[in-house]
Scaffold this motif. Structure first.
Motif, PDB file in Angstrom:
ATOM      1  N   ALA A 127      -1.938  -3.558   6.206  1.00 36.99           N
ATOM      2  CA  ALA A 127      -0.713  -4.295   5.878  1.00 36.99           C
ATOM      3  C   ALA A 127      -1.024  -5.722   5.430  1.00 36.99           C
ATOM      4  O   ALA A 127      -0.430  -6.219   4.471  1.00 36.99           O
ATOM      5  N   GLU A 128      -1.961  -6.356   6.094  1.00 41.01           N
ATOM      6  CA  GLU A 128      -2.299  -7.732   5.730  1.00 41.01           C
ATOM      7  C   GLU A 128      -3.031  -7.820   4.392  1.00 41.01           C
ATOM      8  O   GLU A 128      -3.043  -8.875   3.768  1.00 41.01           O
ATOM      9  N   SER A 129      -3.609  -6.723   3.949  1.00 39.69           N
ATOM     10  CA  SER A 129      -4.333  -6.726   2.676  1.00 39.69           C
ATOM     11  C   SER A 129      -3.429  -6.486   1.474  1.00 39.69           C
ATOM     12  O   SER A 129      -3.856  -6.678   0.336  1.00 39.69           O
ATOM     13  N   LEU A 130      -2.204  -6.078   1.720  1.00 40.06           N
ATOM     14  CA  LEU A 130      -1.315  -5.705   0.618  1.00 40.06           C
ATOM     15  C   LEU A 130      -0.599  -6.914   0.038  1.00 40.06           C
ATOM     16  O   LEU A 130       0.008  -7.699   0.766  1.00 40.06           O
ATOM     17  N   PRO A 131      -0.641  -7.049  -1.284  1.00 42.13           N
ATOM     18  CA  PRO A 131       0.120  -8.147  -1.901  1.00 42.13           C
ATOM     19  C   PRO A 131       1.623  -7.876  -1.796  1.00 42.13           C
ATOM     20  O   PRO A 131       2.056  -6.727  -1.651  1.00 42.13           O
ATOM     21  N   GLU A 132       2.376  -8.939  -1.848  1.00 38.54           N
ATOM     22  CA  GLU A 132       3.829  -8.831  -1.691  1.00 38.54           C
ATOM     23  C   GLU A 132       4.453  -7.842  -2.671  1.00 38.54           C
ATOM     24  O   GLU A 132       5.345  -7.076  -2.313  1.00 38.54           O
ATOM     25  N   GLU A 133       3.977  -7.838  -3.909  1.00 39.11           N
ATOM     26  CA  GLU A 133       4.568  -6.926  -4.893  1.00 39.11           C
ATOM     27  C   GLU A 133       4.312  -5.462  -4.538  1.00 39.11           C
ATOM     28  O   GLU A 133       5.147  -4.599  -4.809  1.00 39.11           O
ATOM     29  N   ALA A 134       3.184  -5.166  -3.895  1.00 40.33           N
ATOM     30  CA  ALA A 134       2.905  -3.790  -3.477  1.00 40.33           C
ATOM     31  C   ALA A 134       3.864  -3.350  -2.376  1.00 40.33           C
ATOM     32  O   ALA A 134       4.235  -2.172  -2.298  1.00 40.33           O
ATOM     33  N   MET A 135       4.288  -4.292  -1.549  1.00 39.30           N
ATOM     34  CA  MET A 135       5.217  -3.961  -0.469  1.00 39.30           C
ATOM     35  C   MET A 135       6.598  -3.588  -1.007  1.00 39.30           C
ATOM     36  O   MET A 135       7.390  -2.970  -0.304  1.00 39.30           O
ATOM     37  N   MET A 136       6.867  -3.914  -2.242  1.00 40.64           N
ATOM     38  CA  MET A 136       8.157  -3.604  -2.850  1.00 40.64           C
ATOM     39  C   MET A 136       8.181  -2.228  -3.505  1.00 40.64           C
ATOM     40  O   MET A 136       9.241  -1.734  -3.859  1.00 40.64           O
ATOM     41  N   HIS A 137       7.015  -1.591  -3.631  1.00 40.45           N
ATOM     42  CA  HIS A 137       6.973  -0.259  -4.246  1.00 40.45           C
ATOM     43  C   HIS A 137       7.760   0.721  -3.382  1.00 40.45           C
ATOM     44  O   HIS A 137       7.727   0.648  -2.152  1.00 40.45           O
ATOM     45  N   LYS A 138       8.424   1.648  -4.056  1.00 39.06           N
ATOM     46  CA  LYS A 138       9.258   2.633  -3.365  1.00 39.06           C
ATOM     47  C   LYS A 138       8.807   4.038  -3.708  1.00 39.06           C
ATOM     48  O   LYS A 138       8.255   4.285  -4.777  1.00 39.06           O
ATOM     49  N   GLY A 139       9.061   4.941  -2.785  1.00 42.62           N
ATOM     50  CA  GLY A 139       8.771   6.343  -3.003  1.00 42.62           C
ATOM     51  C   GLY A 139       9.713   7.187  -2.167  1.00 42.62           C
ATOM     52  O   GLY A 139      10.713   6.696  -1.636  1.00 42.62           O
ATOM     53  N   ILE A 140       9.354   8.450  -2.043  1.00 40.84           N
ATOM     54  CA  ILE A 140      10.142   9.394  -1.252  1.00 40.84           C
ATOM     55  C   ILE A 140       9.299   9.838  -0.060  1.00 40.84           C
ATOM     56  O   ILE A 140       8.171  10.307  -0.224  1.00 40.84           O
ATOM     57  N   VAL A 141       9.872   9.676   1.120  1.00 38.71           N
ATOM     58  CA  VAL A 141       9.213  10.079   2.361  1.00 38.71           C
ATOM     59  C   VAL A 141      10.171  10.978   3.127  1.00 38.71           C
ATOM     60  O   VAL A 141      11.304  10.585   3.400  1.00 38.71           O
ATOM     61  N   ASN A 142       9.711  12.172   3.438  1.00 40.85           N
ATOM     62  CA  ASN A 142      10.534  13.132   4.182  1.00 40.85           C
ATOM     63  C   ASN A 142      11.888  13.332   3.492  1.00 40.85           C
ATOM     64  O   ASN A 142      12.920  13.414   4.137  1.00 40.85           O
ATOM     65  N   GLY A 143      11.863  13.354   2.152  1.00 40.86           N
ATOM     66  CA  GLY A 143      13.068  13.607   1.368  1.00 40.86           C
ATOM     67  C   GLY A 143      13.992  12.417   1.184  1.00 40.86           C
ATOM     68  O   GLY A 143      15.094  12.572   0.666  1.00 40.86           O
ATOM     69  N   ASN A 144      13.567  11.234   1.615  1.00 36.03           N
ATOM     70  CA  ASN A 144      14.421  10.050   1.563  1.00 36.03           C
ATOM     71  C   ASN A 144      13.683   8.872   0.928  1.00 36.03           C
ATOM     72  O   ASN A 144      12.471   8.759   1.059  1.00 36.03           O
ATOM     73  N   PRO A 145      14.424   7.956   0.296  1.00 39.57           N
ATOM     74  CA  PRO A 145      13.777   6.783  -0.298  1.00 39.57           C
ATOM     75  C   PRO A 145      13.228   5.855   0.789  1.00 39.57           C
ATOM     76  O   PRO A 145      13.827   5.706   1.858  1.00 39.57           O
ATOM     77  N   LEU A 146      12.080   5.245   0.482  1.00 40.96           N
ATOM     78  CA  LEU A 146      11.478   4.298   1.417  1.00 40.96           C
ATOM     79  C   LEU A 146      10.556   3.368   0.637  1.00 40.96           C
ATOM     80  O   LEU A 146       9.804   3.825  -0.228  1.00 40.96           O
ATOM     81  N   SER A 147      10.624   2.088   0.942  1.00 41.02           N
ATOM     82  CA  SER A 147       9.698   1.129   0.338  1.00 41.02           C
ATOM     83  C   SER A 147       8.515   0.941   1.277  1.00 41.02           C
ATOM     84  O   SER A 147       8.592   1.234   2.482  1.00 41.02           O
TER      85      SER A 147
END
Length: 172
Positions: A127-147
């Protein structure tokens, strides 16, 4: 904390976990403090106390710790996938199956705590290695949207949820 998220970053299915986070401050500091608190809490228990179940068919204290550890690993993988822009939907998991197959009651409490610390530290490093813009990426987890950001918050909120259960139902 949840108020910082946009409504399209998570679904109603994870809102309960996000609502568990009430402190203000750096998420990394909250996460570290939470890990230290849980290790201290479990470190005071005997093996017998760690085998306690508050009711028939409920998880033992050791099984709760095993579930938390498994969840950190799964949530960390999801965090990595989301942050890297994975376009494939990510699966859910059947927590009772994982606990049963984890055979956590057969392990020593010290072993379970060491594994917990290792996976928590690895998740924090990610988590500490991720740039802020990467934290804004979204996908689908267990059939639901999640960033990725909401998944990082879920790591904290999910544990907080189980800490409350440990306090209220297990007296731990």
């Amino acid at each position: 904390m949840r108020d910082a998220l946009d409504k399209d970053e998570y679904s109603i299915f994870v809102a309960h976990y996000l609502e568990q986070i009430t402190e203000e401050g750096e998420l990394s500091d909250i996460y570290r403090s939470q890990s230290d608190e849980l290790i201290a809490r479990f470190g005071r228990l005997s093996e017998e106390q760690a085998g306690y179940r508050y009711a028939e068919g409920k998880w033992s204290v050791k099984e709760v710790l095993g579930h938390l550890t498994d969840s950190v690993q799964i949530f960390s993988y999801r965090l990595l996938c989301l942050a890297r822009g994975e376009s494939q939907p990510l699966p859910g998991f059947e927590e009772n199956l994982y606990v049963r197959e984890g055979r956590f009651d057969a392990a020593g409490l010290d072993t379970l705590l060491a594994r917990y610390r290792t996976v928590r530290d690895a998740a924090l490093a990610l988590a500490e290695s991720l740039p802020e813009e990467a934290m804004m990426h979204k996908g689908i987890v267990n059939g639901n949207p999640l960033s990725a950001r909401a998944q990082w918050l879920m790591l904290i909120g999910h544990e907080r949820h189980h800490i409350r259960i440990l306090e209220e139902r297990y007296g731990v």
